[in-house]
Design a protein around this motif. Sequence first.
Motif, PDB file in Angstrom:
ATOM      1  N   ALA A 166       0.833  -1.206   0.000  1.00 64.12           N
ATOM      2  CA  ALA A 166       0.000   0.000   0.000  1.00 64.12           C
ATOM      3  C   ALA A 166       0.868   1.256   0.000  1.00 64.12           C
ATOM      4  O   ALA A 166       0.576   2.229  -0.703  1.00 64.12           O
ATOM      5  N   ILE A 170       0.873   4.182  -2.852  1.00 59.93           N
ATOM      6  CA  ILE A 170       0.665   5.596  -2.549  1.00 59.93           C
ATOM      7  C   ILE A 170       1.784   6.439  -3.157  1.00 59.93           C
ATOM      8  O   ILE A 170       1.553   7.540  -3.663  1.00 59.93           O
ATOM      9  N   THR A 182      -6.416   4.989   1.480  1.00 59.04           N
ATOM     10  CA  THR A 182      -5.725   3.767   1.890  1.00 59.04           C
ATOM     11  C   THR A 182      -5.837   3.563   3.390  1.00 59.04           C
ATOM     12  O   THR A 182      -6.001   2.430   3.860  1.00 59.04           O
TER      13      THR A 182
END
Length: 227
Positions: A166, A170, A182
Amino acid sequence: MTEGVRAQQREQTRRALVDESRRLFATRGYAAVGLAEIVRVAGVTKGALYHHFAGKAELFRAVLAQVQQEVAQRVAATADAEEDPWARFTAGCQAFLTASTDPEIQQIMLIDGPAVLGWNEWRALDEAASGRHLADELTLLVEQGLIAPQPVVPLTHLLSGAMNEAALWIARATDPAALADTRAALSRMLDALRTSWPGCPAVPGPAAGETTAAPGGGVPGSVGVTG
């Protein structure tokens, strides 16, 4: 010159090498930085560098270990500020995700780390830092009956891998809402671990007269209810 003074000088040299190489690795990446540049900006000789490190890879390993320990300390400090076990767990996970979006941390820890050291060594360093804290928190939650009984090791790897991926996503995202989205997704994923199972302590529902939150907007520790 006394041994104490020489030891202090050696430590200063080592610190300068780690600090300057960290700055260079973070801004340009491991592959684009050479040893000649590192010793020049650190103000030391190549002989001094080889006195402390076998080469650039070992120097990078010291930088990575420093970065991972700093992230682990930030996560632990955020988590330990919470008294409730579940709040401590979720706060720590969110703190890791937020810290991992720092460009310096992304470049050194998430991009160059696995590429330079190899996956196995990178994972070992990660487990000794943030991974250990995550495993400890999950173990406590299982023992307290806040999540279903299950092996902690695979769950730790699943959550850690999801958060690392994640953070990388990003870093590449152009949407300014990427971090907030997220974080919300991570919150929902963590909340799902508390889904009811036989013998699990009931998660308190809304008090009389309160409105149940819409799906996706639940309170930490609850699960969405659909009509």
